[in-house]
Design a protein around this motif. Structure first.
Motif, PDB file in Angstrom:
ATOM      1  N   ALA A   1       0.791  -1.056  -0.049  1.00  0.00           N
ATOM      2  CA  ALA A   1      -0.068  -0.034   0.041  1.00  0.00           C
ATOM      3  C   ALA A   1       0.877   1.326   0.111  1.00  0.00           C
ATOM      4  O   ALA A   1       0.689   2.397  -0.525  1.00  0.00           O
ATOM      5  N   GLN A   2       1.863   1.326   0.539  1.00  0.00           N
ATOM      6  CA  GLN A   2       2.864   2.424   0.678  1.00  0.00           C
ATOM      7  C   GLN A   2       3.556   2.372  -0.981  1.00  0.00           C
ATOM      8  O   GLN A   2       4.418   1.640  -1.053  1.00  0.00           O
ATOM      9  N   THR A   3       3.157   3.554  -1.578  1.00  0.00           N
ATOM     10  CA  THR A   3       3.951   3.939  -2.535  1.00  0.00           C
ATOM     11  C   THR A   3       5.467   4.207  -2.562  1.00  0.00           C
ATOM     12  O   THR A   3       6.390   3.934  -3.212  1.00  0.00           O
ATOM     13  N   GLU A   4       5.527   5.307  -1.785  1.00  0.00           N
ATOM     14  CA  GLU A   4       6.666   6.148  -1.488  1.00  0.00           C
ATOM     15  C   GLU A   4       6.671   6.252  -0.095  1.00  0.00           C
ATOM     16  O   GLU A   4       5.905   6.724   0.752  1.00  0.00           O
ATOM     17  N   ILE A   5       7.990   6.148   0.546  1.00  0.00           N
ATOM     18  CA  ILE A   5       8.257   6.630   1.919  1.00  0.00           C
ATOM     19  C   ILE A   5       9.574   7.104   2.053  1.00  0.00           C
ATOM     20  O   ILE A   5      10.434   6.689   1.361  1.00  0.00           O
ATOM     21  N   SER A   6       9.532   8.381   2.782  1.00  0.00           N
ATOM     22  CA  SER A   6      10.907   9.021   3.020  1.00  0.00           C
ATOM     23  C   SER A   6      11.144   9.015   4.339  1.00  0.00           C
ATOM     24  O   SER A   6      10.186   9.144   5.208  1.00  0.00           O
ATOM     25  N   VAL A   7      12.440   8.683   4.810  1.00  0.00           N
ATOM     26  CA  VAL A   7      12.803   8.791   6.146  1.00  0.00           C
ATOM     27  C   VAL A   7      13.930   9.382   6.485  1.00  0.00           C
ATOM     28  O   VAL A   7      14.898   9.597   5.198  1.00  0.00           O
ATOM     29  N   VAL A   8      14.497   9.968   7.373  1.00  0.00           N
ATOM     30  CA  VAL A   8      15.865  10.456   7.806  1.00  0.00           C
ATOM     31  C   VAL A   8      16.756   9.311   8.351  1.00  0.00           C
ATOM     32  O   VAL A   8      16.171   8.515   8.832  1.00  0.00           O
ATOM     33  N   GLU A   9      17.813   9.480   7.931  1.00  0.00           N
ATOM     34  CA  GLU A   9      18.734   8.526   8.247  1.00  0.00           C
ATOM     35  C   GLU A   9      18.898   8.289   9.709  1.00  0.00           C
ATOM     36  O   GLU A   9      18.611   9.214  10.340  1.00  0.00           O
TER      37      GLU A   9
ATOM     38  N   VAL B   1      22.107   4.102   1.868  1.00  0.00           N
ATOM     39  CA  VAL B   1      22.359   2.944   1.014  1.00  0.00           C
ATOM     40  C   VAL B   1      21.114   2.089   1.006  1.00  0.00           C
ATOM     41  O   VAL B   1      20.930   1.036   0.124  1.00  0.00           O
ATOM     42  N   ASP B   2      20.411   2.068   1.928  1.00  0.00           N
ATOM     43  CA  ASP B   2      19.148   1.630   1.688  1.00  0.00           C
ATOM     44  C   ASP B   2      17.930   2.030   0.794  1.00  0.00           C
ATOM     45  O   ASP B   2      16.743   1.436   0.662  1.00  0.00           O
ATOM     46  N   SER B   3      18.297   3.168   0.514  1.00  0.00           N
ATOM     47  CA  SER B   3      17.316   3.662  -0.690  1.00  0.00           C
ATOM     48  C   SER B   3      17.114   2.966  -1.896  1.00  0.00           C
ATOM     49  O   SER B   3      18.168   2.743  -2.562  1.00  0.00           O
ATOM     50  N   ALA B   4      15.885   2.636  -1.992  1.00  0.00           N
ATOM     51  CA  ALA B   4      15.773   1.503  -3.060  1.00  0.00           C
ATOM     52  C   ALA B   4      14.265   1.316  -3.257  1.00  0.00           C
ATOM     53  O   ALA B   4      13.357   1.696  -2.423  1.00  0.00           O
ATOM     54  N   VAL B   5      13.883   0.573  -4.200  1.00  0.00           N
ATOM     55  CA  VAL B   5      12.231   0.002  -4.420  1.00  0.00           C
ATOM     56  C   VAL B   5      12.449  -1.305  -3.862  1.00  0.00           C
ATOM     57  O   VAL B   5      13.351  -2.223  -4.448  1.00  0.00           O
ATOM     58  N   TYR B   6      11.590  -1.699  -3.035  1.00  0.00           N
ATOM     59  CA  TYR B   6      11.469  -2.933  -2.412  1.00  0.00           C
ATOM     60  C   TYR B   6      10.013  -3.823  -2.869  1.00  0.00           C
ATOM     61  O   TYR B   6       9.124  -3.088  -2.795  1.00  0.00           O
TER      62      TYR B   6
ATOM     63  N   VAL C   1       5.088 -16.878  -9.746  1.00  0.00           N
ATOM     64  CA  VAL C   1       5.440 -15.675  -8.632  1.00  0.00           C
ATOM     65  C   VAL C   1       4.486 -14.381  -8.985  1.00  0.00           C
ATOM     66  O   VAL C   1       4.843 -14.018 -10.234  1.00  0.00           O
ATOM     67  N   ILE C   2       4.063 -13.956  -8.100  1.00  0.00           N
ATOM     68  CA  ILE C   2       3.353 -12.456  -8.073  1.00  0.00           C
ATOM     69  C   ILE C   2       3.936 -11.628  -7.391  1.00  0.00           C
ATOM     70  O   ILE C   2       4.201 -11.810  -6.067  1.00  0.00           O
ATOM     71  N   PHE C   3       4.110 -10.666  -8.114  1.00  0.00           N
ATOM     72  CA  PHE C   3       5.165  -9.236  -7.307  1.00  0.00           C
ATOM     73  C   PHE C   3       4.021  -8.320  -7.021  1.00  0.00           C
ATOM     74  O   PHE C   3       3.215  -7.982  -7.870  1.00  0.00           O
ATOM     75  N   GLY C   4       4.218  -7.723  -5.926  1.00  0.00           N
ATOM     76  CA  GLY C   4       3.737  -6.492  -5.614  1.00  0.00           C
ATOM     77  C   GLY C   4       4.229  -5.322  -6.434  1.00  0.00           C
ATOM     78  O   GLY C   4       5.111  -5.452  -6.943  1.00  0.00           O
TER      79      GLY C   4
ATOM     80  N   PRO D   1       6.402   1.390 -14.777  1.00  0.00           N
ATOM     81  CA  PRO D   1       6.005   2.481 -13.573  1.00  0.00           C
ATOM     82  C   PRO D   1       4.686   1.959 -13.502  1.00  0.00           C
ATOM     83  O   PRO D   1       3.748   1.928 -14.384  1.00  0.00           O
ATOM     84  N   GLY D   2       4.176   1.729 -12.087  1.00  0.00           N
ATOM     85  CA  GLY D   2       2.766   1.437 -11.638  1.00  0.00           C
ATOM     86  C   GLY D   2       2.407  -0.155 -11.876  1.00  0.00           C
ATOM     87  O   GLY D   2       1.260  -0.425 -11.503  1.00  0.00           O
ATOM     88  N   HIS D   3       3.131  -0.802 -12.646  1.00  0.00           N
ATOM     89  CA  HIS D   3       2.689  -2.141 -13.011  1.00  0.00           C
ATOM     90  C   HIS D   3       3.413  -3.375 -12.276  1.00  0.00           C
ATOM     91  O   HIS D   3       3.312  -4.462 -12.158  1.00  0.00           O
ATOM     92  N   GLY D   4       4.566  -2.731 -11.559  1.00  0.00           N
ATOM     93  CA  GLY D   4       5.597  -4.025 -11.101  1.00  0.00           C
ATOM     94  C   GLY D   4       6.040  -4.742 -12.108  1.00  0.00           C
ATOM     95  O   GLY D   4       6.524  -4.244 -13.307  1.00  0.00           O
ATOM     96  N   LEU D   5       6.478  -5.845 -11.911  1.00  0.00           N
ATOM     97  CA  LEU D   5       6.844  -6.990 -12.877  1.00  0.00           C
ATOM     98  C   LEU D   5       5.929  -7.713 -13.348  1.00  0.00           C
ATOM     99  O   LEU D   5       5.017  -8.204 -12.452  1.00  0.00           O
ATOM    100  N   ARG D   6       5.801  -7.861 -14.719  1.00  0.00           N
ATOM    101  CA  ARG D   6       4.746  -8.636 -15.266  1.00  0.00           C
ATOM    102  C   ARG D   6       5.407  -9.723 -16.218  1.00  0.00           C
ATOM    103  O   ARG D   6       6.373  -9.446 -17.038  1.00  0.00           O
ATOM    104  N   LEU D   7       4.843 -10.962 -16.023  1.00  0.00           N
ATOM    105  CA  LEU D   7       5.575 -11.932 -16.954  1.00  0.00           C
ATOM    106  C   LEU D   7       5.141 -12.129 -18.136  1.00  0.00           C
ATOM    107  O   LEU D   7       3.915 -11.944 -18.649  1.00  0.00           O
ATOM    108  N   ILE D   8       6.034 -12.274 -19.129  1.00  0.00           N
ATOM    109  CA  ILE D   8       5.778 -12.278 -20.561  1.00  0.00           C
ATOM    110  C   ILE D   8       5.951 -13.666 -20.854  1.00  0.00           C
ATOM    111  O   ILE D   8       4.803 -14.061 -21.719  1.00  0.00           O
TER     112      ILE D   8
END
Lengths: 118, 114
Positions: A7-15, A85-90, A106-109, B39-46
């Motif tokens: 549900a969290q699209t973007e998060i910003s935190v201070v080091e 260095v933790d800045s990333a997309v998870y 495998v289904i990704f969020g 963007p907005g779709h994450g990873l989608r399997l082809i």
């Protein structure tokens, strides 16, 4: 249907702050696996952890910890004392048996973008 | 690290031209996958492959074809590239198709279709 929600699209935190990334999943399978991946600005996808549905023990690895709760279908990820260095997309991911294909899907969020500000 | 390389890493092409992306792995993993990330779709399997010459479609397979003539190589072809296929493409491998197995990803290919 199987689904992973972050549900969290973007998060910003201070080091040095702690931050928790939420992951909620849906599946009807009793046996499934959950994963977390990290995608730093360089773009590669790095595997962080895998948990199975029968093991609800929380896990700690250095500054990272994971809280798996089947009762709430959640698999949250906490970074303690965050660093730049933790800045990333998870990405949180769910792997469960599929009757339709010859492999387990495998289904990704959608991912949570974490920015750690110095 | 599953020893996965992708080539090219970056490509700019024009609408209507065919494009082939290559994924090479050194771990002898049976299963290989192609995903796109937008963007907005994450990873989608082809498409995915469960063995040499054994492939099947994923959720966004239209406009793409794949081939796997050797265990280590999995090719993704855009028959006639369109601007909607501008994306980052990731290859992944897995030792088997089982749910317990971790997918490991290649470094990605950035494709821009003009």
């Amino acid at each position: 249907a199987q689904k992973v929600t972050q549900a969290q699209t973007e998060i910003s935190v201070v080091e040095k702050e702690d931050v928790t990334l939420d992951c909620v999943y849906e599946t009807r399978d009793t046996t499934y696996y959950l994963f977390w991946y990290k995608q730093p600005p360089s773009g590669e996808l790095v595997f962080l952890i895998r948990r199975n549905s029968f093991d609800e023990q929380n896990e700690i690895s250095g500054r990272y910890s994971w809280n798996f709760q089947k009762s709430t279908s959640s698999f949250n990820f906490t970074i303690t004392a965050s660093q730049v260095v933790d800045s990333a997309v998870y990405f949180c991911a769910l792997s469960a048996f599929s009757m339709k294909t010859s492999y387990d899907k495998v289904i990704f969020g959608p991912g949570t973008s974490l920015s750690v500000i110095p | 690290d599953a020893g996965i390389t992708q080539s090219p890493r970056h490509k700019v092409t024009e609408t209507g031209t065919p494009v082939t992306l290559r994924c090479h792995q050194t771990e002898n993993h049976r299963y290989m996958y192609w995903y796109r990330q937008d963007p907005g779709h994450g990873l989608r399997l082809i498409h995915y492959s469960y063995g040499v010459k054994d492939t099947d479609k994923g959720e966004v397979s239209d406009g793409y074809s794949v081939s796997r003539s050797k265990t280590e190589d999995f090719l993704l072809t855009l028959e006639s590239a369109t601007s909607s296929q501008t994306s980052v493409y990731f290859c992944a491998t897995r030792t088997s198709g089982g749910a317990r197995e971790t997918q490991y990803f290649g470094p990605g290919t950035r494709l821009l279709v003009l």
